[in-house]
Design a protein around this motif. Structure first.
Motif, PDB file in Angstrom:
ATOM      1  N   GLU A 113       0.858  -1.183   0.000  1.00 27.93           N
ATOM      2  CA  GLU A 113       0.000   0.000   0.000  1.00 27.93           C
ATOM      3  C   GLU A 113       0.892   1.230   0.000  1.00 27.93           C
ATOM      4  O   GLU A 113       1.877   1.287   0.750  1.00 27.93           O
ATOM      5  CB  GLU A 113      -0.898   0.030   1.233  1.00 27.93           C
ATOM      6  N   ILE A 114       0.551   2.195  -0.815  1.00 31.04           N
ATOM      7  CA  ILE A 114       1.345   3.422  -0.936  1.00 31.04           C
ATOM      8  C   ILE A 114       0.431   4.629  -0.766  1.00 31.04           C
ATOM      9  O   ILE A 114      -0.656   4.675  -1.344  1.00 31.04           O
ATOM     10  CB  ILE A 114       2.042   3.493  -2.308  1.00 31.04           C
ATOM     11  N   VAL A 115       0.880   5.579   0.029  1.00 26.21           N
ATOM     12  CA  VAL A 115       0.201   6.872   0.150  1.00 26.21           C
ATOM     13  C   VAL A 115       1.213   7.948  -0.216  1.00 26.21           C
ATOM     14  O   VAL A 115       2.237   8.092   0.456  1.00 26.21           O
ATOM     15  CB  VAL A 115      -0.339   7.117   1.566  1.00 26.21           C
ATOM     16  N   GLN A 116       0.945   8.673  -1.285  1.00 26.13           N
ATOM     17  CA  GLN A 116       1.789   9.796  -1.687  1.00 26.13           C
ATOM     18  C   GLN A 116       0.972  11.069  -1.520  1.00 26.13           C
ATOM     19  O   GLN A 116      -0.083  11.225  -2.139  1.00 26.13           O
ATOM     20  CB  GLN A 116       2.249   9.654  -3.135  1.00 26.13           C
ATOM     21  N   ARG A 117       1.471  11.976  -0.694  1.00 25.99           N
ATOM     22  CA  ARG A 117       0.714  13.171  -0.356  1.00 25.99           C
ATOM     23  C   ARG A 117       0.918  14.325  -1.326  1.00 25.99           C
ATOM     24  O   ARG A 117       0.121  15.253  -1.364  1.00 25.99           O
ATOM     25  CB  ARG A 117       1.055  13.601   1.073  1.00 25.99           C
ATOM     26  N   GLU A 118       2.017  14.284  -2.063  1.00 23.89           N
ATOM     27  CA  GLU A 118       2.301  15.333  -3.041  1.00 23.89           C
ATOM     28  C   GLU A 118       3.359  14.811  -4.001  1.00 23.89           C
ATOM     29  O   GLU A 118       3.977  13.770  -3.748  1.00 23.89           O
ATOM     30  CB  GLU A 118       2.822  16.590  -2.337  1.00 23.89           C
ATOM     31  N   ALA A 119       3.553  15.501  -5.104  1.00 21.71           N
ATOM     32  CA  ALA A 119       4.593  15.106  -6.046  1.00 21.71           C
ATOM     33  C   ALA A 119       5.958  15.246  -5.373  1.00 21.71           C
ATOM     34  O   ALA A 119       6.223  16.201  -4.645  1.00 21.71           O
ATOM     35  CB  ALA A 119       4.527  15.974  -7.289  1.00 21.71           C
ATOM     36  N   LEU A 120       6.841  14.277  -5.634  1.00 16.71           N
ATOM     37  CA  LEU A 120       8.179  14.272  -5.049  1.00 16.71           C
ATOM     38  C   LEU A 120       9.183  14.697  -6.120  1.00 16.71           C
ATOM     39  O   LEU A 120       9.418  13.939  -7.074  1.00 16.71           O
ATOM     40  CB  LEU A 120       8.538  12.886  -4.515  1.00 16.71           C
ATOM     41  N   HIS A 265      -1.262   3.069 -16.151  1.00 17.30           N
ATOM     42  CA  HIS A 265      -2.527   3.589 -15.627  1.00 17.30           C
ATOM     43  C   HIS A 265      -2.485   5.094 -15.462  1.00 17.30           C
ATOM     44  O   HIS A 265      -3.456   5.793 -15.781  1.00 17.30           O
ATOM     45  CB  HIS A 265      -2.808   2.923 -14.270  1.00 17.30           C
ATOM     46  N   GLY A 266      -1.346   5.612 -14.969  1.00 18.41           N
ATOM     47  CA  GLY A 266      -1.254   7.030 -14.637  1.00 18.41           C
ATOM     48  C   GLY A 266      -1.852   7.284 -13.265  1.00 18.41           C
ATOM     49  O   GLY A 266      -2.902   6.727 -12.924  1.00 18.41           O
ATOM     50  N   VAL A 267      -1.183   8.117 -12.454  1.00 17.63           N
ATOM     51  CA  VAL A 267      -1.673   8.396 -11.103  1.00 17.63           C
ATOM     52  C   VAL A 267      -1.594   9.891 -10.837  1.00 17.63           C
ATOM     53  O   VAL A 267      -0.725  10.583 -11.358  1.00 17.63           O
ATOM     54  CB  VAL A 267      -0.858   7.632 -10.037  1.00 17.63           C
ATOM     55  N   PRO A 268      -2.495  10.404 -10.017  1.00 13.98           N
ATOM     56  CA  PRO A 268      -2.411  11.821  -9.635  1.00 13.98           C
ATOM     57  C   PRO A 268      -1.239  12.052  -8.679  1.00 13.98           C
ATOM     58  O   PRO A 268      -0.632  11.112  -8.169  1.00 13.98           O
ATOM     59  CB  PRO A 268      -3.755  12.076  -8.939  1.00 13.98           C
ATOM     60  N   GLU A 269      -0.935  13.325  -8.416  1.00 14.32           N
ATOM     61  CA  GLU A 269       0.194  13.647  -7.556  1.00 14.32           C
ATOM     62  C   GLU A 269      -0.037  13.201  -6.123  1.00 14.32           C
ATOM     63  O   GLU A 269       0.888  12.740  -5.449  1.00 14.32           O
ATOM     64  CB  GLU A 269       0.473  15.159  -7.601  1.00 14.32           C
ATOM     65  N   LEU A 307      -1.734 -10.107 -10.545  1.00 18.50           N
ATOM     66  CA  LEU A 307      -1.714  -8.920  -9.701  1.00 18.50           C
ATOM     67  C   LEU A 307      -3.045  -8.204  -9.807  1.00 18.50           C
ATOM     68  O   LEU A 307      -3.612  -8.104 -10.899  1.00 18.50           O
ATOM     69  CB  LEU A 307      -0.584  -7.984 -10.177  1.00 18.50           C
ATOM     70  N   THR A 308      -3.558  -7.726  -8.689  1.00 16.00           N
ATOM     71  CA  THR A 308      -4.734  -6.860  -8.697  1.00 16.00           C
ATOM     72  C   THR A 308      -4.396  -5.597  -7.926  1.00 16.00           C
ATOM     73  O   THR A 308      -3.557  -5.604  -7.021  1.00 16.00           O
ATOM     74  CB  THR A 308      -5.960  -7.533  -8.054  1.00 16.00           C
ATOM     75  N   GLY A 309      -5.047  -4.499  -8.275  1.00 20.43           N
ATOM     76  CA  GLY A 309      -4.739  -3.262  -7.588  1.00 20.43           C
ATOM     77  C   GLY A 309      -5.793  -2.205  -7.762  1.00 20.43           C
ATOM     78  O   GLY A 309      -6.749  -2.362  -8.534  1.00 20.43           O
ATOM     79  N   GLU A 310      -5.629  -1.129  -7.024  1.00 20.61           N
ATOM     80  CA  GLU A 310      -6.542   0.010  -7.119  1.00 20.61           C
ATOM     81  C   GLU A 310      -5.764   1.298  -6.918  1.00 20.61           C
ATOM     82  O   GLU A 310      -4.741   1.330  -6.235  1.00 20.61           O
ATOM     83  CB  GLU A 310      -7.664  -0.096  -6.083  1.00 20.61           C
ATOM     84  N   VAL A 311      -6.278   2.362  -7.527  1.00 23.84           N
ATOM     85  CA  VAL A 311      -5.698   3.699  -7.433  1.00 23.84           C
ATOM     86  C   VAL A 311      -6.822   4.650  -7.042  1.00 23.84           C
ATOM     87  O   VAL A 311      -7.878   4.667  -7.661  1.00 23.84           O
ATOM     88  CB  VAL A 311      -5.090   4.155  -8.772  1.00 23.84           C
ATOM     89  N   ARG A 312      -6.571   5.451  -5.977  1.00 22.58           N
ATOM     90  CA  ARG A 312      -7.566   6.430  -5.547  1.00 22.58           C
ATOM     91  C   ARG A 312      -6.874   7.762  -5.284  1.00 22.58           C
ATOM     92  O   ARG A 312      -5.857   7.815  -4.573  1.00 22.58           O
ATOM     93  CB  ARG A 312      -8.272   5.978  -4.261  1.00 22.58           C
ATOM     94  N   PRO A 313      -7.398   8.850  -5.814  1.00 20.10           N
ATOM     95  CA  PRO A 313      -6.811  10.160  -5.495  1.00 20.10           C
ATOM     96  C   PRO A 313      -7.085  10.520  -4.045  1.00 20.10           C
ATOM     97  O   PRO A 313      -8.140  10.184  -3.493  1.00 20.10           O
ATOM     98  CB  PRO A 313      -7.542  11.106  -6.452  1.00 20.10           C
ATOM     99  N   LEU A 314      -6.122  11.178  -3.406  1.00 18.58           N
ATOM    100  CA  LEU A 314      -6.328  11.663  -2.055  1.00 18.58           C
ATOM    101  C   LEU A 314      -7.113  12.969  -2.098  1.00 18.58           C
ATOM    102  O   LEU A 314      -6.937  13.796  -2.991  1.00 18.58           O
ATOM    103  CB  LEU A 314      -4.990  11.916  -1.357  1.00 18.58           C
TER     104      LEU A 314
END
Length: 315
Positions: A113-120, A265-269, A307-314
Protein backbone atom coordinates in the motif's frame (compact mmCIF):
# COMPACT_ATOMS: atom_id res chain seq x y z
CA UNK A 1 -6.11 -4.77 10.73
CA UNK A 2 -2.95 -6.44 11.92
CA UNK A 3 -3.20 -8.14 15.31
CA UNK A 4 0.32 -8.18 16.78
CA UNK A 5 1.87 -11.48 17.80
CA UNK A 6 4.60 -9.89 19.85
CA UNK A 7 5.06 -6.44 21.25
CA UNK A 8 7.77 -3.82 21.32
CA UNK A 9 8.42 -2.17 24.66
CA UNK A 10 10.60 0.53 23.16
CA UNK A 11 11.69 1.30 19.61
CA UNK A 12 15.17 2.74 19.20
CA UNK A 13 16.34 4.70 16.17
CA UNK A 14 19.51 3.86 14.28
CA UNK A 15 20.74 6.50 11.84
CA UNK A 16 22.77 5.25 8.87
CA UNK A 17 25.50 7.12 7.04
CA UNK A 18 24.78 5.43 3.68
CA UNK A 19 22.35 3.03 2.07
CA UNK A 20 23.33 -0.61 2.77
CA UNK A 21 24.57 -2.84 -0.07
CA UNK A 22 21.89 -5.38 -0.95
CA UNK A 23 24.04 -8.37 -2.00
CA UNK A 24 25.70 -8.90 1.44
CA UNK A 25 22.29 -8.55 3.09
CA UNK A 26 20.82 -11.24 0.84
CA UNK A 27 23.75 -13.52 1.68
CA UNK A 28 23.41 -12.91 5.41
CA UNK A 29 19.66 -13.48 5.31
CA UNK A 30 20.15 -16.75 3.43
CA UNK A 31 22.74 -17.98 5.93
CA UNK A 32 20.55 -17.16 8.93
CA UNK A 33 17.31 -18.53 7.46
CA UNK A 34 17.85 -22.20 8.45
CA UNK A 35 18.21 -21.14 12.09
CA UNK A 36 14.86 -19.34 12.20
CA UNK A 37 11.79 -21.42 12.88
CA UNK A 38 8.67 -19.30 12.50
CA UNK A 39 5.73 -20.39 14.54
CA UNK A 40 2.40 -18.93 15.49
CA UNK A 41 2.92 -16.99 18.71
CA UNK A 42 5.99 -16.00 20.62
CA UNK A 43 7.64 -13.84 17.95
CA UNK A 44 8.74 -10.35 18.94
CA UNK A 45 8.69 -7.36 16.60
CA UNK A 46 12.25 -6.06 16.04
CA UNK A 47 12.50 -2.75 17.96
CA UNK A 48 14.67 -0.86 15.46
CA UNK A 49 13.76 2.07 13.25
CA UNK A 50 16.37 2.72 10.56
CA UNK A 51 16.81 6.30 9.37
CA UNK A 52 18.77 7.42 6.33
CA UNK A 53 19.00 11.24 6.04
CA UNK A 54 20.22 13.35 3.16
CA UNK A 55 19.06 11.03 0.36
CA UNK A 56 19.65 12.51 -3.10
CA UNK A 57 18.43 10.83 -6.27
CA UNK A 58 20.98 9.40 -8.70
CA UNK A 59 19.38 10.64 -11.92
CA UNK A 60 21.14 8.02 -14.08
CA UNK A 61 19.74 5.19 -11.92
CA UNK A 62 16.35 6.86 -11.92
CA UNK A 63 16.37 7.05 -15.73
CA UNK A 64 17.23 3.34 -15.96
CA UNK A 65 14.35 2.55 -13.60
CA UNK A 66 11.95 4.71 -15.58
CA UNK A 67 12.91 2.96 -18.84
CA UNK A 68 12.51 -0.58 -17.55
CA UNK A 69 9.19 0.22 -15.85
CA UNK A 70 7.66 2.17 -18.73
CA UNK A 71 7.64 5.61 -17.14
CA UNK A 72 8.56 8.71 -19.09
CA UNK A 73 12.28 9.40 -18.68
CA UNK A 74 13.36 12.76 -17.30
CA UNK A 75 10.15 13.74 -15.53
CA UNK A 76 10.42 16.39 -12.83
CA UNK A 77 8.75 14.14 -10.22
CA UNK A 78 9.66 10.66 -8.98
CA UNK A 79 7.51 7.70 -10.06
CA UNK A 80 5.12 6.83 -7.24
CA UNK A 81 6.91 3.48 -6.72
CA UNK A 82 10.47 4.82 -6.65
CA UNK A 83 10.70 5.63 -2.91
CA UNK A 84 10.13 1.89 -2.32
CA UNK A 85 13.33 1.25 -4.27
CA UNK A 86 15.18 3.81 -2.16
CA UNK A 87 13.96 2.26 1.09
CA UNK A 88 14.30 -1.40 0.09
CA UNK A 89 17.96 -1.76 1.25
CA UNK A 90 16.91 -0.57 4.71
CA UNK A 91 14.02 -3.04 4.76
CA UNK A 92 16.41 -5.82 3.74
CA UNK A 93 18.78 -4.86 6.54
CA UNK A 94 15.95 -5.32 9.03
CA UNK A 95 14.68 -8.59 7.51
CA UNK A 96 18.16 -10.14 7.26
CA UNK A 97 19.08 -9.30 10.85
CA UNK A 98 19.21 -11.85 13.67
CA UNK A 99 16.47 -9.94 15.50
CA UNK A 100 13.98 -10.50 12.66
CA UNK A 101 12.17 -13.74 13.62
CA UNK A 102 11.16 -14.91 10.14
CA UNK A 103 13.54 -16.58 7.63
CA UNK A 104 14.39 -14.41 4.66
CA UNK A 105 14.45 -17.40 2.30
CA UNK A 106 10.91 -18.17 1.21
CA UNK A 107 9.50 -14.87 2.45
CA UNK A 108 6.66 -13.86 0.11
CA UNK A 109 5.72 -10.25 -0.68
CA UNK A 110 1.91 -10.39 -0.62
CA UNK A 111 0.66 -6.79 -0.65
CA UNK A 112 1.87 -3.20 -0.88
CA UNK A 113 0.00 0.00 0.00
CA UNK A 114 1.34 3.42 -0.94
CA UNK A 115 0.20 6.87 0.15
CA UNK A 116 1.79 9.80 -1.69
CA UNK A 117 0.71 13.17 -0.36
CA UNK A 118 2.30 15.33 -3.04
CA UNK A 119 4.59 15.11 -6.05
CA UNK A 120 8.18 14.27 -5.05
CA UNK A 121 10.73 16.32 -7.02
CA UNK A 122 13.48 14.21 -8.59
CA UNK A 123 16.00 16.84 -7.47
CA UNK A 124 14.77 16.91 -3.87
CA UNK A 125 16.46 15.69 -0.72
CA UNK A 126 14.72 13.11 1.45
CA UNK A 127 15.00 11.34 4.77
CA UNK A 128 13.96 7.67 4.82
CA UNK A 129 12.53 5.83 7.81
CA UNK A 130 11.97 2.05 7.77
CA UNK A 131 10.68 -0.17 10.57
CA UNK A 132 8.69 -3.34 11.23
CA UNK A 133 5.20 -2.26 12.23
CA UNK A 134 4.12 -5.65 13.51
CA UNK A 135 3.79 -9.39 13.12
CA UNK A 136 0.46 -11.13 12.79
CA UNK A 137 -0.85 -14.70 12.49
CA UNK A 138 -1.94 -15.71 9.00
CA UNK A 139 -3.83 -18.82 7.96
CA UNK A 140 -0.72 -19.91 6.06
CA UNK A 141 1.91 -18.83 8.58
CA UNK A 142 3.09 -15.49 9.98
CA UNK A 143 2.92 -12.11 8.28
CA UNK A 144 5.19 -9.11 8.85
CA UNK A 145 4.35 -5.54 7.92
CA UNK A 146 7.22 -3.21 7.04
CA UNK A 147 6.69 0.54 6.84
CA UNK A 148 8.77 2.86 4.67
CA UNK A 149 8.45 6.62 5.06
CA UNK A 150 9.95 9.41 2.98
CA UNK A 151 10.16 12.87 4.51
CA UNK A 152 10.92 16.08 2.66
CA UNK A 153 11.43 19.42 4.36
CA UNK A 154 10.53 17.82 7.68
CA UNK A 155 7.12 16.60 6.49
CA UNK A 156 5.93 13.08 5.71
CA UNK A 157 5.35 13.12 1.94
CA UNK A 158 5.26 9.40 1.07
CA UNK A 159 4.76 6.14 2.93
CA UNK A 160 4.18 2.50 2.14
CA UNK A 161 3.20 -0.67 3.98
CA UNK A 162 4.40 -3.98 2.59
CA UNK A 163 3.29 -7.34 3.97
CA UNK A 164 5.59 -10.35 3.79
CA UNK A 165 4.41 -13.89 4.52
CA UNK A 166 6.53 -16.65 6.04
CA UNK A 167 4.73 -19.92 5.35
CA UNK A 168 4.63 -22.57 8.07
CA UNK A 169 2.17 -24.92 9.67
CA UNK A 170 -0.55 -23.38 11.81
CA UNK A 171 -3.53 -24.76 13.68
CA UNK A 172 -5.68 -23.75 10.69
CA UNK A 173 -3.50 -25.54 8.13
CA UNK A 174 -3.29 -28.61 10.36
CA UNK A 175 -7.10 -28.67 10.60
CA UNK A 176 -7.50 -28.29 6.83
CA UNK A 177 -4.90 -30.99 6.18
CA UNK A 178 -6.75 -33.36 8.47
CA UNK A 179 -10.05 -32.69 6.68
CA UNK A 180 -8.45 -33.07 3.23
CA UNK A 181 -6.84 -36.40 4.07
CA UNK A 182 -10.26 -37.79 4.96
CA UNK A 183 -11.81 -36.83 1.63
CA UNK A 184 -9.20 -36.78 -1.10
CA UNK A 185 -5.50 -36.76 -1.82
CA UNK A 186 -4.08 -33.53 -3.24
CA UNK A 187 -0.54 -32.88 -4.45
CA UNK A 188 1.79 -30.83 -2.27
CA UNK A 189 1.85 -27.10 -3.02
CA UNK A 190 4.63 -26.24 -5.47
CA UNK A 191 7.26 -23.59 -4.83
CA UNK A 192 5.68 -21.42 -7.51
CA UNK A 193 2.31 -21.55 -5.76
CA UNK A 194 4.04 -20.71 -2.51
CA UNK A 195 4.88 -17.31 -4.01
CA UNK A 196 1.29 -16.59 -4.94
CA UNK A 197 -0.83 -14.29 -2.85
CA UNK A 198 -4.08 -15.28 -1.15
CA UNK A 199 -6.96 -16.45 -3.35
CA UNK A 200 -10.25 -14.53 -3.40
CA UNK A 201 -12.49 -15.16 -0.36
CA UNK A 202 -14.95 -18.06 -0.74
CA UNK A 203 -17.99 -17.03 -2.71
CA UNK A 204 -16.39 -13.94 -4.20
CA UNK A 205 -17.08 -13.51 -7.90
CA UNK A 206 -14.20 -11.71 -9.61
CA UNK A 207 -15.26 -9.31 -12.32
CA UNK A 208 -12.85 -9.40 -15.23
CA UNK A 209 -11.54 -5.97 -16.17
CA UNK A 210 -11.32 -5.03 -19.86
CA UNK A 211 -7.92 -5.60 -21.49
CA UNK A 212 -6.03 -2.42 -22.32
CA UNK A 213 -2.57 -3.61 -23.42
CA UNK A 214 -0.51 -6.74 -24.00
CA UNK A 215 3.16 -6.88 -22.98
CA UNK A 216 5.74 -9.40 -24.17
CA UNK A 217 8.33 -9.76 -21.43
CA UNK A 218 11.87 -10.79 -22.26
CA UNK A 219 13.83 -13.37 -20.35
CA UNK A 220 16.27 -10.66 -19.24
CA UNK A 221 13.63 -8.46 -17.59
CA UNK A 222 14.66 -9.56 -14.10
CA UNK A 223 18.28 -8.71 -14.85
CA UNK A 224 17.38 -5.28 -16.22
CA UNK A 225 15.09 -4.40 -13.33
CA UNK A 226 17.65 -5.78 -10.87
CA UNK A 227 20.33 -3.53 -12.33
CA UNK A 228 18.04 -0.49 -12.12
CA UNK A 229 16.65 -1.17 -8.64
CA UNK A 230 19.54 -3.00 -6.98
CA UNK A 231 17.28 -5.99 -6.16
CA UNK A 232 19.26 -8.92 -7.57
CA UNK A 233 17.40 -11.75 -5.88
CA UNK A 234 18.50 -14.90 -7.78
CA UNK A 235 14.93 -16.07 -8.43
CA UNK A 236 14.57 -13.13 -10.85
CA UNK A 237 17.84 -13.40 -12.77
CA UNK A 238 18.61 -16.68 -14.58
CA UNK A 239 16.92 -20.05 -15.22
CA UNK A 240 19.58 -21.90 -13.22
CA UNK A 241 19.33 -19.70 -10.13
CA UNK A 242 15.53 -19.70 -10.35
CA UNK A 243 15.47 -23.52 -10.47
CA UNK A 244 17.43 -23.63 -7.21
CA UNK A 245 14.35 -22.10 -5.58
CA UNK A 246 11.75 -24.26 -7.32
CA UNK A 247 10.92 -22.17 -10.40
CA UNK A 248 11.40 -23.58 -13.88
CA UNK A 249 12.11 -20.05 -15.19
CA UNK A 250 12.99 -16.69 -13.63
CA UNK A 251 10.07 -14.68 -12.29
CA UNK A 252 9.47 -10.95 -12.65
CA UNK A 253 9.92 -8.74 -9.61
CA UNK A 254 6.58 -8.04 -7.99
CA UNK A 255 7.38 -4.35 -7.65
CA UNK A 256 8.22 -4.21 -11.36
CA UNK A 257 4.70 -5.49 -12.07
CA UNK A 258 3.18 -2.80 -9.84
CA UNK A 259 5.35 -0.05 -11.34
CA UNK A 260 4.63 -1.11 -14.92
CA UNK A 261 0.87 -1.15 -14.29
CA UNK A 262 0.94 2.27 -12.62
CA UNK A 263 3.06 3.71 -15.43
CA UNK A 264 0.37 2.58 -17.87
CA UNK A 265 -2.53 3.59 -15.63
CA UNK A 266 -1.25 7.03 -14.64
CA UNK A 267 -1.67 8.40 -11.10
CA UNK A 268 -2.41 11.82 -9.64
CA UNK A 269 0.19 13.65 -7.56
CA UNK A 270 -1.62 12.89 -4.30
CA UNK A 271 -2.70 9.27 -4.42
CA UNK A 272 -3.44 6.04 -2.58
CA UNK A 273 -2.36 2.78 -4.23
CA UNK A 274 -2.87 -0.80 -3.14
CA UNK A 275 -1.71 -3.94 -4.95
CA UNK A 276 -2.01 -7.63 -4.11
CA UNK A 277 0.39 -10.19 -5.56
CA UNK A 278 -1.48 -13.35 -6.53
CA UNK A 279 0.81 -15.43 -8.77
CA UNK A 280 4.37 -15.14 -10.12
CA UNK A 281 5.04 -13.96 -13.68
CA UNK A 282 7.41 -16.38 -15.43
CA UNK A 283 10.01 -14.97 -17.82
CA UNK A 284 9.90 -14.80 -20.76
CA UNK A 285 6.15 -14.51 -21.08
CA UNK A 286 3.13 -12.55 -22.25
CA UNK A 287 0.84 -10.67 -19.87
CA UNK A 288 -2.26 -8.54 -20.30
CA UNK A 289 -2.80 -5.26 -18.50
CA UNK A 290 -6.47 -4.63 -17.76
CA UNK A 291 -8.12 -1.66 -16.09
CA UNK A 292 -11.38 0.15 -15.50
CA UNK A 293 -11.79 3.26 -13.38
CA UNK A 294 -9.40 3.02 -10.45
CA UNK A 295 -9.02 -0.78 -10.64
CA UNK A 296 -6.30 -2.61 -12.55
CA UNK A 297 -4.88 -6.10 -12.87
CA UNK A 298 -2.23 -8.11 -14.67
CA UNK A 299 -3.29 -11.38 -16.27
CA UNK A 300 -1.39 -14.21 -17.90
CA UNK A 301 -2.20 -17.25 -19.97
CA UNK A 302 -5.57 -18.80 -19.29
CA UNK A 303 -6.71 -15.57 -17.62
CA UNK A 304 -4.53 -16.36 -14.61
CA UNK A 305 -4.41 -13.26 -12.40
CA UNK A 306 -0.91 -12.25 -11.33
CA UNK A 307 -1.71 -8.92 -9.70
CA UNK A 308 -4.73 -6.86 -8.70
CA UNK A 309 -4.74 -3.26 -7.59
CA UNK A 310 -6.54 0.01 -7.12
CA UNK A 311 -5.70 3.70 -7.43
CA UNK A 312 -7.57 6.43 -5.55
CA UNK A 313 -6.81 10.16 -5.50
CA UNK A 314 -6.33 11.66 -2.05
CA UNK A 315 -8.75 14.38 -1.05
Amino acid sequence: MMVPIGSVTRMHTQTLAASPALTPLLARGALLSPFKRPRRGGAVTPPTRLVLPGVRIDLAKLAAYERVCGYGVGADALPVTYPHVLGFPLAMRLMSARAFPLPLLGLVHTTVEIVQREALPATGEYELHVYVEGLAPHRRGTEATLVTEARGGGSLVWESRSTYLARHRTSQTSHRTSQTSQTSQTPQTSSAKAHAGPPPPPGEVRKTLPAMAEWRLGGDLGQRYGAASGDRNPIHLYPLTARLFGFRRPIAHGMWSVARCLAEHGVPEAVYVKAEFRAPVLLPGVVTYAAKGGAFELRGEGERVHLTGEVRPLA
